[in-house]
Design a protein around this motif. Structure first.
Motif, short mmCIF file in Angstrom:
data_model
loop_
_atom_site.label_atom_id
_atom_site.label_comp_id
_atom_site.label_asym_id
_atom_site.label_seq_id
_atom_site.Cartn_x
_atom_site.Cartn_y
_atom_site.Cartn_z
N THR A 263 -75.68 -74.42 -29.06
CA THR A 263 -74.61 -73.86 -29.89
C THR A 263 -73.26 -74.36 -29.40
OG1 THR A 263 -74.36 -71.90 -28.48
CG2 THR A 263 -75.93 -71.74 -30.31
N ARG A 264 -72.23 -74.03 -30.16
CA ARG A 264 -70.86 -74.38 -29.75
C ARG A 264 -70.07 -73.15 -29.31
NH1 ARG A 264 -66.24 -77.25 -33.63
NH2 ARG A 264 -64.45 -76.82 -32.26
N TYR A 265 -70.37 -72.00 -29.93
CA TYR A 265 -69.57 -70.79 -29.68
C TYR A 265 -70.35 -69.77 -28.85
CZ TYR A 265 -66.63 -72.87 -33.23
OH TYR A 265 -65.83 -73.75 -33.92
N VAL A 266 -69.65 -69.15 -27.92
CA VAL A 266 -70.23 -68.14 -27.05
C VAL A 266 -69.59 -66.80 -27.38
CG1 VAL A 266 -70.42 -67.34 -24.66
CG2 VAL A 266 -70.78 -69.76 -25.20
N ALA A 267 -70.42 -65.81 -27.68
CA ALA A 267 -69.93 -64.49 -28.09
C ALA A 267 -70.00 -63.51 -26.93
CB ALA A 267 -70.76 -63.97 -29.27
N GLN A 268 -68.87 -62.85 -26.69
CA GLN A 268 -68.80 -61.87 -25.60
C GLN A 268 -68.25 -60.56 -26.13
OE1 GLN A 268 -66.46 -60.34 -23.23
NE2 GLN A 268 -68.04 -59.90 -21.73
N LEU A 269 -68.93 -59.48 -25.78
CA LEU A 269 -68.55 -58.13 -26.19
C LEU A 269 -68.02 -57.35 -24.98
CD1 LEU A 269 -71.78 -57.43 -28.23
CD2 LEU A 269 -69.51 -57.39 -29.24
N LYS A 270 -67.05 -56.49 -25.23
CA LYS A 270 -66.57 -55.59 -24.19
C LYS A 270 -66.52 -54.17 -24.77
CE LYS A 270 -63.25 -56.67 -21.34
NZ LYS A 270 -61.89 -56.98 -20.81
N LEU A 271 -67.31 -53.28 -24.18
CA LEU A 271 -67.29 -51.88 -24.57
C LEU A 271 -66.14 -51.22 -23.82
CD1 LEU A 271 -68.68 -49.60 -26.16
CD2 LEU A 271 -70.14 -49.22 -24.17
N ALA A 272 -65.03 -50.98 -24.54
CA ALA A 272 -63.81 -50.49 -23.90
C ALA A 272 -63.72 -48.97 -23.90
CB ALA A 272 -62.58 -51.08 -24.59
N GLY A 273 -64.55 -48.31 -24.68
CA GLY A 273 -64.51 -46.85 -24.70
C GLY A 273 -65.62 -46.28 -25.55
N PHE A 274 -66.22 -45.19 -25.07
CA PHE A 274 -67.22 -44.47 -25.86
C PHE A 274 -67.24 -43.01 -25.41
CE2 PHE A 274 -71.65 -42.91 -26.38
CZ PHE A 274 -71.66 -42.89 -27.76
N THR A 275 -67.06 -42.09 -26.36
CA THR A 275 -67.08 -40.66 -26.06
C THR A 275 -67.93 -39.93 -27.10
OG1 THR A 275 -65.05 -40.27 -27.35
CG2 THR A 275 -64.80 -40.68 -24.98
N GLN A 276 -68.54 -38.84 -26.69
CA GLN A 276 -69.31 -37.96 -27.56
C GLN A 276 -68.79 -36.54 -27.41
OE1 GLN A 276 -72.99 -39.11 -25.60
NE2 GLN A 276 -73.85 -39.74 -27.57
N LYS A 277 -68.84 -35.78 -28.52
CA LYS A 277 -68.33 -34.41 -28.48
C LYS A 277 -69.14 -33.55 -29.44
CE LYS A 277 -64.28 -33.50 -30.26
NZ LYS A 277 -62.82 -33.46 -30.47
N SER A 278 -69.28 -32.27 -29.09
CA SER A 278 -69.99 -31.31 -29.94
C SER A 278 -69.11 -30.07 -30.12
CB SER A 278 -71.33 -30.93 -29.32
OG SER A 278 -71.97 -29.94 -30.09
N THR A 279 -68.96 -29.61 -31.38
CA THR A 279 -68.13 -28.45 -31.68
C THR A 279 -68.91 -27.49 -32.56
OG1 THR A 279 -66.15 -29.84 -31.63
CG2 THR A 279 -65.92 -27.65 -32.61
N ASN A 280 -68.95 -26.21 -32.20
CA ASN A 280 -69.63 -25.20 -33.02
C ASN A 280 -68.89 -25.00 -34.34
OD1 ASN A 280 -71.50 -24.75 -31.01
ND2 ASN A 280 -70.38 -23.03 -30.13
N ARG A 281 -69.66 -24.94 -35.44
CA ARG A 281 -69.06 -24.77 -36.75
C ARG A 281 -69.54 -23.51 -37.46
NH1 ARG A 281 -65.00 -27.08 -39.11
NH2 ARG A 281 -66.10 -27.61 -41.02
N PHE A 282 -70.78 -23.10 -37.23
CA PHE A 282 -71.34 -21.97 -37.97
C PHE A 282 -72.45 -21.33 -37.16
CE2 PHE A 282 -74.42 -20.25 -41.06
CZ PHE A 282 -73.60 -19.37 -41.75
N GLY A 283 -72.46 -19.98 -37.12
CA GLY A 283 -73.49 -19.28 -36.37
C GLY A 283 -73.86 -17.97 -37.05
N VAL A 284 -75.03 -17.48 -36.74
CA VAL A 284 -75.53 -16.22 -37.29
C VAL A 284 -76.08 -15.37 -36.15
CG1 VAL A 284 -77.17 -15.11 -38.83
CG2 VAL A 284 -76.07 -17.24 -39.53
N PHE A 285 -75.55 -14.14 -35.99
CA PHE A 285 -76.00 -13.22 -34.94
C PHE A 285 -75.95 -13.88 -33.56
CE2 PHE A 285 -78.61 -11.99 -38.73
CZ PHE A 285 -77.81 -10.91 -39.10
N GLY A 286 -74.90 -14.62 -33.34
CA GLY A 286 -74.72 -15.24 -32.04
C GLY A 286 -75.47 -16.54 -31.84
N LEU A 287 -76.24 -16.96 -32.84
CA LEU A 287 -77.00 -18.20 -32.74
C LEU A 287 -76.20 -19.34 -33.37
CD1 LEU A 287 -80.56 -16.96 -33.78
CD2 LEU A 287 -79.69 -17.38 -31.46
N ARG A 288 -76.13 -20.44 -32.66
CA ARG A 288 -75.44 -21.61 -33.21
C ARG A 288 -76.34 -22.29 -34.22
NH1 ARG A 288 -73.82 -24.87 -27.93
NH2 ARG A 288 -75.99 -24.35 -27.52
#
Length: 203
Positions: free
Chosen positions: A116-141
């Motif tokens: 080949t002629r071209y070399v591809a390089q990746l850089k993972l500069a940031g990754f985050t995960q988050k969880s937020t409660n939206r709805f629950g019944v009798f204390g259950l998420r």
């Protein structure tokens, strides 16, 4: 219960920002030259994800751009090893960590080994995960918003002159309402980021 069903039927909410630096690279250049993926880098501490990032990105690019010769990372590494370039490859990455530069001599050897002629390089500069409660019944998420964000750089190096021929940065946010506590994975969000970058490659 109806509310739960309605919430869970919502499509993911995706926000994407992408920018790229267009030099003189053309679609014909890519079709004639081909692209070989090399080992990604990351500053997120998720070193174990590098192989997955390269696999997902290369697979997506192959699907999106069937007109291009694309060599996935495992194949590139095999070719490098067969050509007895492992030590030179290791030294190239040591210098890259300090300078952000891939040495021209080693790039030429990788390109020759992979056809080949071209070399591809990746850089993972940031990754985050988050969880937020939206709805629950009798204390259950029951409903949670699972979200993730990723920031990734993609560069194409021209082995013929050692220059960066094209580069792009993608920032993507993904949010989804779920009953189960399944997070939005890096694999899920990377596919979309790869599709966005592929759409911006020279045609």
């Amino acid at each position: 219960m109806l509310l739960v069903i309605l919430l869970c039927s919502c499509a993911p909410q995706i926000a994407s920002e992408i920018s790229h630096n267009q030099s003189t690279l053309t679609g014909d250049d890519l079709r004639e030259g081909g692209i070989a993926f090399v080992t990604p880098s990351t500053v997120t501490g998720q070193e174990e994800e590098k192989q997955a990032v390269a696999f997902i990105f290369a697979s997506t690019l192959i699907e999106q751009r069937p007109d291009l010769l694309i060599i996935p990372l495992p194949t590139t590494l095999s070719m490098i090893n067969r050509a007895e370039l492992a030590d030179a490859y290791k030294e190239m990455y040591k210098e890259y960590r300090d300078t952000g530069i891939f040495t021209k001599d080693t790039l030429e050897k990788i390109a020759e080994a992979s056809g080949t002629r071209y070399v591809a390089q990746l850089k993972l500069a940031g990754f985050t995960q988050k969880s937020t409660n939206r709805f629950g019944v009798f204390g259950l998420r029951m409903i949670q918003t699972q979200s993730a964000t990723v920031r990734i750089f993609f560069q194409l190096w021209d082995a013929s002159d050692g220059a960066i021929s094209w580069e792009s940065v993608a920032e993507l946010s993904w949010a989804e309402e779920k009953i189960l506590e399944d997070p939005v994975t890096l694999q899920t969000i990377m596919v979309r980021a790869a599709e966005d970058i592929a759409e911006n490659l020279p045609q």
